[in-house]
Write a protein that holds these residues in place. Sequence first.
Motif, PDB file in Angstrom:
ATOM      1  N   ALA A   6      18.093  49.641  86.280  1.00  0.00           N
ATOM      2  CA  ALA A   6      18.843  50.676  86.995  1.00  0.00           C
ATOM      3  C   ALA A   6      19.301  51.797  86.071  1.00  0.00           C
ATOM      4  N   ASP A   7      19.423  51.502  84.773  1.00  0.00           N
ATOM      5  CA  ASP A   7      19.983  52.496  83.849  1.00  0.00           C
ATOM      6  C   ASP A   7      19.827  51.977  82.422  1.00  0.00           C
ATOM      7  N   PHE A   8      20.169  52.835  81.473  1.00  0.00           N
ATOM      8  CA  PHE A   8      20.222  52.473  80.067  1.00  0.00           C
ATOM      9  C   PHE A   8      21.579  52.882  79.511  1.00  0.00           C
ATOM     10  N   ILE A   9      22.110  52.080  78.610  1.00  0.00           N
ATOM     11  CA  ILE A   9      23.334  52.448  77.905  1.00  0.00           C
ATOM     12  C   ILE A   9      22.940  52.931  76.515  1.00  0.00           C
ATOM     13  N   VAL A  10      23.437  54.105  76.136  1.00  0.00           N
ATOM     14  CA  VAL A  10      23.067  54.739  74.871  1.00  0.00           C
ATOM     15  C   VAL A  10      24.308  54.933  74.013  1.00  0.00           C
ATOM     16  N   ASP A  11      24.166  54.680  72.719  1.00  0.00           N
ATOM     17  CA  ASP A  11      25.213  54.991  71.753  1.00  0.00           C
ATOM     18  C   ASP A  11      25.016  56.446  71.332  1.00  0.00           C
ATOM     19  N   GLN A  12      25.954  57.319  71.693  1.00  0.00           N
ATOM     20  CA  GLN A  12      25.773  58.739  71.421  1.00  0.00           C
ATOM     21  C   GLN A  12      25.952  59.105  69.953  1.00  0.00           C
ATOM     22  N   ASP A  13      26.361  58.184  69.124  1.00  0.00           N
ATOM     23  CA  ASP A  13      26.405  58.437  67.685  1.00  0.00           C
ATOM     24  C   ASP A  13      25.045  58.180  67.043  1.00  0.00           C
TER      25      ASP A  13
ATOM     26  N   PRO B 111      17.082  63.588  68.329  1.00  0.00           N
ATOM     27  CA  PRO B 111      18.484  63.270  68.011  1.00  0.00           C
ATOM     28  C   PRO B 111      18.880  63.700  66.595  1.00  0.00           C
ATOM     29  N   ILE B 112      17.877  63.856  65.711  1.00  0.00           N
ATOM     30  CA  ILE B 112      18.172  64.328  64.352  1.00  0.00           C
ATOM     31  C   ILE B 112      18.808  65.712  64.404  1.00  0.00           C
ATOM     32  N   SER B 113      18.502  66.484  65.449  1.00  0.00           N
ATOM     33  CA  SER B 113      19.030  67.848  65.579  1.00  0.00           C
ATOM     34  C   SER B 113      20.275  67.926  66.453  1.00  0.00           C
ATOM     35  N   ILE B 114      20.752  66.782  66.962  1.00  0.00           N
ATOM     36  CA  ILE B 114      21.928  66.771  67.826  1.00  0.00           C
ATOM     37  C   ILE B 114      23.186  66.577  66.989  1.00  0.00           C
ATOM     38  N   GLY B 115      24.148  67.483  67.182  1.00  0.00           N
ATOM     39  CA  GLY B 115      25.425  67.375  66.489  1.00  0.00           C
ATOM     40  C   GLY B 115      26.455  66.698  67.376  1.00  0.00           C
ATOM     41  N   ASP B 116      27.484  67.441  67.735  1.00  0.00           N
ATOM     42  CA  ASP B 116      28.577  66.881  68.534  1.00  0.00           C
ATOM     43  C   ASP B 116      28.146  66.651  69.985  1.00  0.00           C
ATOM     44  N   ALA B 117      28.682  65.593  70.565  1.00  0.00           N
ATOM     45  CA  ALA B 117      28.502  65.303  71.986  1.00  0.00           C
ATOM     46  C   ALA B 117      29.882  65.368  72.634  1.00  0.00           C
ATOM     47  N   GLU B 118      30.078  66.317  73.539  1.00  0.00           N
ATOM     48  CA  GLU B 118      31.373  66.514  74.182  1.00  0.00           C
ATOM     49  C   GLU B 118      31.311  66.004  75.619  1.00  0.00           C
ATOM     50  N   ALA B 119      31.881  64.825  75.828  1.00  0.00           N
ATOM     51  CA  ALA B 119      31.849  64.225  77.160  1.00  0.00           C
ATOM     52  C   ALA B 119      32.685  65.033  78.149  1.00  0.00           C
TER      53      ALA B 119
ATOM     54  N   MET C 284      30.379  55.797  70.769  1.00  0.00           N
ATOM     55  CA  MET C 284      30.597  56.140  72.169  1.00  0.00           C
ATOM     56  C   MET C 284      29.395  55.679  72.981  1.00  0.00           C
ATOM     57  N   LEU C 285      29.605  54.678  73.836  1.00  0.00           N
ATOM     58  CA  LEU C 285      28.533  54.161  74.675  1.00  0.00           C
ATOM     59  C   LEU C 285      28.574  54.836  76.041  1.00  0.00           C
ATOM     60  N   ARG C 286      27.435  55.399  76.429  1.00  0.00           N
ATOM     61  CA  ARG C 286      27.380  56.096  77.711  1.00  0.00           C
ATOM     62  C   ARG C 286      26.079  55.779  78.434  1.00  0.00           C
ATOM     63  N   SER C 287      26.130  55.903  79.733  1.00  0.00           N
ATOM     64  CA  SER C 287      24.964  55.686  80.574  1.00  0.00           C
ATOM     65  C   SER C 287      24.028  56.890  80.494  1.00  0.00           C
ATOM     66  N   VAL C 288      22.729  56.601  80.500  1.00  0.00           N
ATOM     67  CA  VAL C 288      21.733  57.666  80.520  1.00  0.00           C
ATOM     68  C   VAL C 288      21.911  58.539  81.759  1.00  0.00           C
ATOM     69  N   LYS C 289      22.212  57.901  82.896  1.00  0.00           N
ATOM     70  CA  LYS C 289      22.412  58.676  84.122  1.00  0.00           C
ATOM     71  C   LYS C 289      23.596  59.629  83.982  1.00  0.00           C
ATOM     72  N   ASP C 290      24.597  59.215  83.205  1.00  0.00           N
ATOM     73  CA  ASP C 290      25.767  60.070  82.994  1.00  0.00           C
ATOM     74  C   ASP C 290      25.434  61.248  82.087  1.00  0.00           C
ATOM     75  N   ILE C 291      24.627  61.003  81.051  1.00  0.00           N
ATOM     76  CA  ILE C 291      24.292  62.069  80.097  1.00  0.00           C
ATOM     77  C   ILE C 291      23.315  63.069  80.698  1.00  0.00           C
ATOM     78  N   ARG C 292      22.477  62.590  81.630  1.00  0.00           N
ATOM     79  CA  ARG C 292      21.532  63.504  82.273  1.00  0.00           C
ATOM     80  C   ARG C 292      22.313  64.624  82.966  1.00  0.00           C
ATOM     81  N   GLY C 293      21.924  65.831  82.701  1.00  0.00           N
ATOM     82  CA  GLY C 293      22.646  66.979  83.251  1.00  0.00           C
ATOM     83  C   GLY C 293      23.563  67.633  82.243  1.00  0.00           C
TER      84      GLY C 293
ATOM     85  N   HIS D  33      23.404  57.457  61.274  1.00  0.00           N
ATOM     86  CA  HIS D  33      23.388  58.494  62.296  1.00  0.00           C
ATOM     87  C   HIS D  33      22.194  59.426  62.099  1.00  0.00           C
ATOM     88  N   PRO D  34      21.442  59.716  63.144  1.00  0.00           N
ATOM     89  CA  PRO D  34      20.253  60.553  63.013  1.00  0.00           C
ATOM     90  C   PRO D  34      20.549  61.948  62.480  1.00  0.00           C
TER      91      PRO D  34
END
Length: 253
Positions: free
Chosen positions: A163-170, A55-63, A1-10, A118-119
């Motif tokens: 302007a932004d970064f794209i991050v793979d949330q996996d 990120p080693i401690s991050i499990g599920d990411a719910e968009a 899942m590729l997402r923008s850093v600006k989108d994940i912020r918050g 995966h971390p």
Amino acid sequence: MLRSVKDIRGYLLKAQDGEIGKCSDFLIDDKQWVVRYIVVDTMKWLPGRKVLISPISIGDAEALNRRLDVALTKDQIKEAPPLDADAPISRQYELDYNRYHDLANCWVGTPVWEPHVHPFLLHRSKADSYVSKMEAGDPHLRSAKEVMGYNIQATDAPIGHIADFIVDQDTWIVPYLVIDTINWRPTSKKVLIKPDWVEKVGWRRKKLLLDLTSDQIKNSPTYDPSMPVNQECEVRLYDYYGRPYDRKKEGVQ
């Protein structure tokens, strides 16, 4: 899942026993181009205190719910070594942080989350790997919020800014930088650039030097923030630059 850093912020961060705050920033390693830490705004829970989550401690990411699950308790997070200063973060702090959370020292591995993709699968078995040098601070670890706005220099001319970064949330790897060329065009155009195409990072001058010409960047496929970065988008980008696209190594698995 590729997402923008600006989108994940918050995004809300939820520990095993309750909410701990919201994602306010990311500390990105510009050597391996990966998110090494998520910076948490703890709001009323721990007012005035900066908390880092690996990120080693991050499990599920719910968009849909804009939430990241953290595989730690609130007490574990609260009792972690306090961070008093901004980046660069000292290696000693990272060692203390990783020992406390029983995590691996992720800066010594190649690939970054060795031996896993995966971390979240990484564990302490690699935690005592050889560390070549204890540094006062890590010059490759930077705040995403700080770096947005840094200028982009092509081989022949300045061409825009980050302007932004794209991050793979996996994997929390940064497969793309988002460049806005509005500084040198009558209208804004955003394009994607691979970190592999960055020749040099000049932090003091707040500038990234690319191994691309200004015309290549100006005429590259437009990035639309409202649309997902999918395989079709990636293949089109690689075709434009005449570079081979390996699905297994890029953002879409």
